[in-house]
Design a protein around this motif. Structure first.
Motif, PDB file in Angstrom:
ATOM      1  N   LYS A   7       0.823  -1.202   0.000  1.00 23.86           N
ATOM      2  CA  LYS A   7       0.000   0.000   0.000  1.00 23.86           C
ATOM      3  C   LYS A   7       0.865   1.264   0.000  1.00 23.86           C
ATOM      4  CE  LYS A   7      -3.905   2.103   2.319  1.00 23.86           C
ATOM      5  NZ  LYS A   7      -4.830   2.012   3.422  1.00 23.86           N
ATOM      6  N   ARG A   8       1.951   1.259   0.733  1.00 30.13           N
ATOM      7  CA  ARG A   8       2.834   2.418   0.822  1.00 30.13           C
ATOM      8  C   ARG A   8       3.445   2.751  -0.533  1.00 30.13           C
ATOM      9  NH1 ARG A   8       8.527   2.130   3.522  1.00 30.13           N
ATOM     10  NH2 ARG A   8       9.347   4.019   2.648  1.00 30.13           N
ATOM     11  N   TYR A   9       3.866   1.736  -1.270  1.00 27.92           N
ATOM     12  CA  TYR A   9       4.535   1.973  -2.534  1.00 27.92           C
ATOM     13  C   TYR A   9       3.568   2.303  -3.662  1.00 27.92           C
ATOM     14  CZ  TYR A   9       8.770   0.447  -0.309  1.00 27.92           C
ATOM     15  OH  TYR A   9       9.830   0.374   0.526  1.00 27.92           O
ATOM     16  N   LYS A  10       2.339   1.836  -3.551  1.00 29.56           N
ATOM     17  CA  LYS A  10       1.373   2.135  -4.599  1.00 29.56           C
ATOM     18  C   LYS A  10       0.993   3.614  -4.610  1.00 29.56           C
ATOM     19  CE  LYS A  10      -1.106  -2.139  -5.415  1.00 29.56           C
ATOM     20  NZ  LYS A  10      -2.404  -2.790  -5.324  1.00 29.56           N
ATOM     21  N   THR A  11       0.934   4.229  -3.464  1.00 28.28           N
ATOM     22  CA  THR A  11       0.464   5.610  -3.401  1.00 28.28           C
ATOM     23  C   THR A  11       1.595   6.621  -3.318  1.00 28.28           C
ATOM     24  OG1 THR A  11       0.278   5.473  -1.002  1.00 28.28           O
ATOM     25  CG2 THR A  11      -1.679   4.938  -2.285  1.00 28.28           C
ATOM     26  N   LYS A  12       2.824   6.163  -3.223  1.00 32.05           N
ATOM     27  CA  LYS A  12       3.921   7.100  -3.044  1.00 32.05           C
ATOM     28  C   LYS A  12       4.111   8.007  -4.257  1.00 32.05           C
ATOM     29  CE  LYS A  12       8.726   7.334  -1.657  1.00 32.05           C
ATOM     30  NZ  LYS A  12       9.898   6.567  -1.277  1.00 32.05           N
ATOM     31  N   ARG A  13       4.096   7.412  -5.439  1.00 29.92           N
ATOM     32  CA  ARG A  13       4.298   8.192  -6.656  1.00 29.92           C
ATOM     33  C   ARG A  13       3.090   8.068  -7.581  1.00 29.92           C
ATOM     34  NH1 ARG A  13       9.253   5.909  -5.573  1.00 29.92           N
ATOM     35  NH2 ARG A  13      10.849   7.424  -5.105  1.00 29.92           N
ATOM     36  N   ARG A  14       1.959   8.298  -7.039  1.00 30.66           N
ATOM     37  CA  ARG A  14       0.733   8.132  -7.805  1.00 30.66           C
ATOM     38  C   ARG A  14       0.611   9.211  -8.861  1.00 30.66           C
ATOM     39  NH1 ARG A  14      -3.494   5.764  -9.137  1.00 30.66           N
ATOM     40  NH2 ARG A  14      -5.628   6.499  -8.891  1.00 30.66           N
ATOM     41  N   ALA A  15       0.350   8.793 -10.089  1.00 28.92           N
ATOM     42  CA  ALA A  15       0.151   9.723 -11.200  1.00 28.92           C
ATOM     43  C   ALA A  15      -1.341   9.774 -11.529  1.00 28.92           C
ATOM     44  CB  ALA A  15       0.948   9.263 -12.406  1.00 28.92           C
ATOM     45  N   ARG A  16      -1.700  10.724 -12.357  1.00 23.73           N
ATOM     46  CA  ARG A  16      -3.098  10.831 -12.767  1.00 23.73           C
ATOM     47  C   ARG A  16      -3.485   9.617 -13.592  1.00 23.73           C
ATOM     48  NH1 ARG A  16      -4.330  16.108 -15.670  1.00 23.73           N
ATOM     49  NH2 ARG A  16      -6.445  15.477 -15.290  1.00 23.73           N
ATOM     50  N   ASP A  17      -4.736   9.245 -13.519  1.00 24.02           N
ATOM     51  CA  ASP A  17      -5.220   8.094 -14.262  1.00 24.02           C
ATOM     52  C   ASP A  17      -5.240   8.387 -15.758  1.00 24.02           C
ATOM     53  OD1 ASP A  17      -5.622   6.444 -12.064  1.00 24.02           O
ATOM     54  OD2 ASP A  17      -7.575   7.357 -11.649  1.00 24.02           O
ATOM     55  N   LEU A  18      -5.218   7.322 -16.546  1.00 26.07           N
ATOM     56  CA  LEU A  18      -5.147   7.457 -17.998  1.00 26.07           C
ATOM     57  C   LEU A  18      -6.361   8.167 -18.583  1.00 26.07           C
ATOM     58  CD1 LEU A  18      -3.691   4.019 -19.078  1.00 26.07           C
ATOM     59  CD2 LEU A  18      -2.571   6.219 -19.123  1.00 26.07           C
ATOM     60  N   TYR A  50       6.575  20.411 -18.044  1.00 24.88           N
ATOM     61  CA  TYR A  50       5.495  19.494 -17.702  1.00 24.88           C
ATOM     62  C   TYR A  50       5.337  18.461 -18.809  1.00 24.88           C
ATOM     63  CZ  TYR A  50       0.784  17.995 -16.339  1.00 24.88           C
ATOM     64  OH  TYR A  50      -0.302  17.265 -15.953  1.00 24.88           O
ATOM     65  N   CYS A  51       5.285  17.203 -18.432  1.00 25.30           N
ATOM     66  CA  CYS A  51       5.007  16.116 -19.371  1.00 25.30           C
ATOM     67  C   CYS A  51       3.516  15.829 -19.295  1.00 25.30           C
ATOM     68  CB  CYS A  51       5.832  14.877 -19.021  1.00 25.30           C
ATOM     69  SG  CYS A  51       5.476  13.483 -20.099  1.00 25.30           S
ATOM     70  N   ILE A  52       2.794  16.099 -20.367  1.00 24.27           N
ATOM     71  CA  ILE A  52       1.349  15.956 -20.362  1.00 24.27           C
ATOM     72  C   ILE A  52       0.947  14.489 -20.265  1.00 24.27           C
ATOM     73  CG2 ILE A  52      -0.755  16.372 -21.682  1.00 24.27           C
ATOM     74  CD1 ILE A  52       0.671  18.774 -22.909  1.00 24.27           C
ATOM     75  N   GLU A  53       1.647  13.614 -20.990  1.00 26.39           N
ATOM     76  CA  GLU A  53       1.284  12.196 -21.001  1.00 26.39           C
ATOM     77  C   GLU A  53       1.418  11.566 -19.620  1.00 26.39           C
ATOM     78  OE1 GLU A  53       3.454  13.505 -23.145  1.00 26.39           O
ATOM     79  OE2 GLU A  53       2.584  13.235 -25.142  1.00 26.39           O
ATOM     80  N   CYS A  54       2.465  11.944 -18.886  1.00 27.91           N
ATOM     81  CA  CYS A  54       2.719  11.335 -17.574  1.00 27.91           C
ATOM     82  C   CYS A  54       2.182  12.180 -16.426  1.00 27.91           C
ATOM     83  CB  CYS A  54       4.215  11.111 -17.391  1.00 27.91           C
ATOM     84  SG  CYS A  54       4.900  10.028 -18.654  1.00 27.91           S
ATOM     85  N   ALA A  55       1.763  13.408 -16.711  1.00 27.39           N
ATOM     86  CA  ALA A  55       1.248  14.334 -15.707  1.00 27.39           C
ATOM     87  C   ALA A  55       2.285  14.572 -14.612  1.00 27.39           C
ATOM     88  CB  ALA A  55      -0.063  13.843 -15.124  1.00 27.39           C
ATOM     89  N   LYS A  56       3.521  14.883 -15.024  1.00 20.36           N
ATOM     90  CA  LYS A  56       4.607  15.131 -14.073  1.00 20.36           C
ATOM     91  C   LYS A  56       5.323  16.431 -14.427  1.00 20.36           C
ATOM     92  CE  LYS A  56       5.832  10.352 -13.055  1.00 20.36           C
ATOM     93  NZ  LYS A  56       6.917   9.366 -13.097  1.00 20.36           N
ATOM     94  N   TYR A  57       5.811  17.090 -13.377  1.00 18.61           N
ATOM     95  CA  TYR A  57       6.618  18.291 -13.531  1.00 18.61           C
ATOM     96  C   TYR A  57       8.090  17.931 -13.382  1.00 18.61           C
ATOM     97  CZ  TYR A  57       2.353  21.003 -13.021  1.00 18.61           C
ATOM     98  OH  TYR A  57       1.114  21.534 -13.206  1.00 18.61           O
TER      99      TYR A  57
END
Length: 171
Positions: A7-18, A50-57
């Motif tokens: 559970k800790r690792y799943k939410t640590k780097r959560r990105a926006r859904d597809l 900003y990477c739009i596909e990955c939703a990351k700065y």
């Protein structure tokens, strides 16, 4: 809760859904809005990289470029080429709201058919416009652009005749 809790690792780097990112990529306005964000001190790189596909700065442009060449970005971009499932599709798969789903499928097919019809009309208009522009550029009236049996337009036939006549006068 163990040391290596999933559970800790799943939410640590959560990105926006597809499906949310797919909606961001659906229109040019939303893409331009995300690419040209105002400066924000709370985001990495002031929100400019900003990477739009990955939703990351990202902090800098080189790190963004490095990310775009990476496996994670390429995998995410490949997943975004397909249209994500909608809640209506998942309900229909479970047996609920099947009639509404079938209505939406028919509506989607009609939209696709309209796109094909409009594309054919658009292609015809583009061809007609290109012929007209060629006529304007070469100074030949637009009525002389019909093709003969050889596949040449009357204008091309006249141009060939003029070249042959000049070659005879030079010799």
């Amino acid at each position: 809760m163990g040391r290596y809790s999933v559970k800790r690792y799943k939410t640590k780097r959560r990105a926006r859904d597809l499906d949310l990112v797919y909606n961001d990529l659906s229109s040019k306005e939303s893409i331009l809005k995300l690419k040209n964000q105002p400066l924000d001190e709370t985001k990495p790189g002031l929100g400019q990289y900003y990477c739009i596909e990955c939703a990351k700065y990202f902090e800098t442009q080189p790190t963004l470029d490095l990310h775009r060449r990476g496996k994670v970005h390429k995998r995410r971009a490949k997943e975004l080429k397909q249209r994500p499932y909608s809640p209506l599709e998942s309900q229909a798969a479970a047996g609920y709201n099947v009639q509404r789903f079938m209505e939406s499928v028919e509506k989607y097919k009609q939209l696709e058919q309209n796109k094909k019809d409009n594309q054919a009309e658009y292609d015809a208009l583009v061809l007609q416009r290109n012929d007209t522009l060629d006529a304007i550029i070469t100074g030949i009236p637009s009525g002389t652009l019909e093709q003969d049996a050889d596949g040449k337009t009357q204008a091309e036939g006249q141009a060939d005749a003029n070249v042959d006549a000049e070659a005879m006068t030079d010799a």
